[in-house]
Write an enzyme that holds these catalytic residues in place. Structure first.
Site, short mmCIF file in Angstrom:
data_model
loop_
_atom_site.label_atom_id
_atom_site.label_comp_id
_atom_site.label_asym_id
_atom_site.label_seq_id
_atom_site.Cartn_x
_atom_site.Cartn_y
_atom_site.Cartn_z
N GLU A 182 11.68 -0.52 7.21
CA GLU A 182 12.50 -1.74 7.26
C GLU A 182 11.72 -2.79 6.47
O GLU A 182 10.70 -3.29 6.94
CB GLU A 182 12.72 -2.19 8.70
CG GLU A 182 13.47 -1.19 9.57
CD GLU A 182 14.94 -1.06 9.20
OE1 GLU A 182 15.48 -1.92 8.48
OE2 GLU A 182 15.56 -0.07 9.63
N CYS A 202 13.30 -11.44 7.97
CA CYS A 202 13.68 -10.52 6.89
C CYS A 202 15.12 -10.75 6.48
O CYS A 202 15.47 -10.61 5.31
CB CYS A 202 13.46 -9.09 7.32
SG CYS A 202 14.23 -8.68 8.90
P1 NDP Z 1 2.98 -6.41 5.41
O1 NDP Z 1 3.62 -5.32 4.64
O2 NDP Z 1 1.90 -7.18 4.77
O3 NDP Z 1 2.35 -5.81 6.76
C1 NDP Z 1 3.13 -5.11 7.70
C2 NDP Z 1 2.20 -4.28 8.58
O4 NDP Z 1 1.60 -3.25 7.81
C3 NDP Z 1 1.05 -5.08 9.17
O5 NDP Z 1 0.78 -4.63 10.48
C4 NDP Z 1 -0.09 -4.74 8.25
O6 NDP Z 1 -1.35 -4.93 8.83
C5 NDP Z 1 0.18 -3.27 8.01
N1 NDP Z 1 -0.45 -2.70 6.82
C6 NDP Z 1 -1.00 -3.33 5.75
N2 NDP Z 1 -1.46 -2.42 4.85
C7 NDP Z 1 -1.18 -1.20 5.36
C8 NDP Z 1 -1.37 0.14 4.89
N3 NDP Z 1 -1.95 0.40 3.72
N4 NDP Z 1 -0.96 1.15 5.67
C9 NDP Z 1 -0.33 0.90 6.87
N5 NDP Z 1 -0.11 -0.33 7.35
C10 NDP Z 1 -0.52 -1.37 6.61
O7 NDP Z 1 4.16 -7.33 5.91
P2 NDP Z 1 4.04 -8.76 6.61
O8 NDP Z 1 3.28 -8.61 7.88
O9 NDP Z 1 3.60 -9.75 5.61
O10 NDP Z 1 5.56 -9.04 7.03
C11 NDP Z 1 6.47 -9.72 6.25
C12 NDP Z 1 7.40 -8.75 5.55
O11 NDP Z 1 8.08 -7.96 6.52
C13 NDP Z 1 8.50 -9.45 4.78
O12 NDP Z 1 8.64 -8.82 3.52
C14 NDP Z 1 9.74 -9.21 5.62
O13 NDP Z 1 10.94 -9.24 4.90
C15 NDP Z 1 9.45 -7.87 6.20
N6 NDP Z 1 10.25 -7.65 7.40
C16 NDP Z 1 11.29 -6.78 7.35
C17 NDP Z 1 12.12 -6.59 8.44
C18 NDP Z 1 13.28 -5.64 8.40
O14 NDP Z 1 13.81 -5.33 9.46
N7 NDP Z 1 13.72 -5.18 7.24
C19 NDP Z 1 11.91 -7.35 9.69
C20 NDP Z 1 10.77 -8.22 9.64
C21 NDP Z 1 9.99 -8.36 8.53
P3 NDP Z 1 -2.08 -6.35 8.68
O15 NDP Z 1 -1.09 -7.44 8.91
O16 NDP Z 1 -3.07 -6.31 9.76
O17 NDP Z 1 -2.62 -6.39 7.30
#
Ligand code: NDP
Length: 501
Positions: free
Chosen positions: A238, A272
């Site tokens: 997502e 999102c």
């Molecule tokens: P990120 O992609 O930066 O991070 C999401 C999660 O992935 C965090 O827990 C992060 O850890 C973790 N992560 C980072 N690198 C890796 C990796 N290599 N492997 C596995 N996990 C990893 O997203 P954001 O937290 O910045 O969230 C915002 C984004 O989420 C926006 O683009 C938004 O649109 C989207 N979103 C989508 C939704 C949907 O339903 N479509 C709903 C809500 C948000 P850490 O933060 O600790 O680095």
């Protein structure tokens, strides 16, 4: 598998004050592997409870959520910076989700009888059954610390899986709270774990679990999908969005303006499915932009301590404040006008003023890239056709909304939009209908949450065929026995046509 080379602890701050409010462990890959090993060990006991037994546990969790909603709201608001009113949306969603999945898991996952017209399988009973995958890794973002990570763990648990949840390092505290709650309510120790950490911890989780549910940015989602593909495990993504709203002549402008304001500013625009691009027909553009701007001017922004104090909160993730500012500067530099707001505030907390931009065009960053902040760019369009064309000119395809003269016109335009969900005369609220699948097209994702697929994705399908045993001399089709080939050939010819060979 690599160890996590970063700091062993992570500081969590309150975005509205900038003050550190807690520290959490930055778990290593070895610790992730150990948690998954334990989860795998206890998962069969959780599965053995059956749908009814698990539903009883989920309903106890639901009760706890109802009784402790204030504690949950306070936790979300403190680590994320959103208002208590926005935090309540997350709490209400998860409270409802416990009941929904407790009721619907069995219905969506009970074995299904399959009817086949194939003459090859006459005399056989066919079924599909759904078995839990084992251990599901749920990885979540910082914008909705409860709803977009824990919320997805609920159906995974309801299906009989163990779950390891990796919250964002920005907002891990509410997730940690859920670990205690679920244990108290009867989920076996180890079957639901919250493993805090950074991206490396998330990556280690993808390397060890049986299935991944990821919510986050498209950039990280791609990396997660690549890693999951190398292990050939299922992954549901997502991802980001740049959701358009279209407002045309004949629309109810009062309602459209209210929805646009809420759609753009819920959760300080860090949603999102936020309205991130507003296309308004030329003839109503000025009046509509003025209505939206008037509403923006009345909003109160600040550090929330309880219901009803503020309408808009803080920016959660420090770099996001810079990004939102850069989008506004870029637009203004290219000729956009700021009707309201436009400024960042860094005195203690991280705030960006609710901002309305007009005179924007599709080349600007605020119209192409995900802004993820309280900024609403409004663009003038000639007609519905131009609105649809511009709305579809995006690599994203999460959601879209349409306001037109009638529901029929709205639906007809909606069908032309490239988005996983389209709302007519509304926005965002579809997320609360757990029966309705929600998932992005294009670079907004892969797979869905909610609806039957929202739980079946946490299972492995097993097809079953049972040949009924009948007395030998009874006439029935056994096509793979030589003596029946002639009958079978005749039957196939009868059913599908063709000439004698
Ligand atoms: P990120 O992609 O930066 O991070 C999401 C999660 O992935 C965090 O827990 C992060 O850890 C973790 N992560 C980072 N690198 C890796 C990796 N290599 N492997 C596995 N996990 C990893 O997203 P954001 O937290 O910045 O969230 C915002 C984004 O989420 C926006 O683009 C938004 O649109 C989207 N979103 C989508 C939704 C949907 O339903 N479509 C709903 C809500 C948000 P850490 O933060 O600790 O680095």
């Amino acid at each position: 598998m690599t160890e996590n080379a970063a700091s062993p602890v992570i500081a969590v701050d309150d975005p509205a004050t900038g003050r550190v409010i807690a520290t959490v462990r930055n778990h290593t890959a070895a610790e992730v592997a150990e948690a998954v090993r334990l989860a795998r060990e206890v998962q069969p006991a959780w599965q053995e409870l059956g749908f009814r037994g698990r539903a009883a546990v989920l309903r106890r969790c639901q009760r706890w959520f109802v009784d402790n909603s204030r504690r949950l709201r306070d936790s979300i608001a403190a680590e994320n910076g959103k208002t208590h009113d926005d935090a309540e949306v997350e709490v209400a969603y998860c409270t409802a989700a416990f009941g929904f999945w407790a009721t619907h898991a069995e219905r969506y996952l009970r074995p299904e009888r399959v009817h086949s017209l194939s003459p090859f399988v006459v005399g056989r009973d066919l079924f599909v059954r759904y078995a839990p995958v084992g251990v599901v890794g749920v990885i979540g973002p910082w914008n909705n610390p409860l709803m977009n990570s824990f919320g997805d763990a609920i159906p995974a648990l309801a299906a009989g899986n163990a779950v390891i949840l990796k919250p964002s390092e920005q907002t891990p505290l509410t997730a940690l709270l859920t670990e205690d709650v679920l244990r108290q309510c009867g989920v076996p120790e180890g079957a639901y774990r919250v493993i805090t950490g950074d991206g490396e911890t998330g990556s280690a989780l993808v390397d060890t679990v049986d299935s991944v549910m990821f919510t986050g940015s498209t950039r990280t989602g791609r990396r997660v999908a690549e890693r999951a593909a190398s292990r050939l495990i299922p992954v549901s993504l997502e991802l980001g969005g740049k959701d358009p709203m279209i407002v045309l002549e004949g629309a109810d402008l009062e309602r459209a303006a209210n929805v646009a304001v809420y759609g753009a500013l819920h959760n300080t625009g860090q949603t999102c499915i936020s309205v991130e691009r507003l296309f308004v027909q030329d003839s109503i553009h000025d009046e509509f932009a003025a209505r939206v701007a008037d509403r923006f001017r009345t909003l109160r922004q600040g550090r929330s301590r309880g219901f009803g104090q503020f309408d808009v909160g803080a920016m959660t993730f420090p770099p996001q404040l810079d990004l939102v500012e850069a989008h506004v500067r870029d637009a203004v530099g290219q000729g956009a006008r700021v009707l309201v707001g436009g400024e960042a505030h860094r005195d203690g907390g991280r705030f960006f003023e609710p901002t309305v931009l007009v005179d924007v065009d599709p080349s600007m960053r605020c119209m192409r890239e995900e802004t993820f902040g309280p900024v609403l760019p409004i663009m003038r369009v000639h007609d519905a056709e131009e609105a649809v064309r511009l709305a579809n000119e995006s690599s994203y395809g999460l959601q879209a909304s349409v306001f037109a003269g009638s529901a029929a016109e709205g639906l007809s335009i909606g069908r032309q939009l490239e988005a996983g969900v389209v709302t007519v005369n509304d926005a965002l609220i579809n997320y609360m209908a757990l029966e309705l699948p929600m998932g992005g097209w294009k670079e907004s994702g892969m797979g869905v949450r909610h609806g039957p697929e929202g739980i079946r994705k946490y299972t492995r399908r097993q097809s079953l065929l049972v040949a009924r045993l009948v007395p030998r001399r009874e006439l029935h089709m056994m096509p793979f026995r030589r003596r029946n080939y002639r009958v079978l050939t005749a039957l196939v010819r009868l059913l599908y046509g063709g000439s004698r060979s």
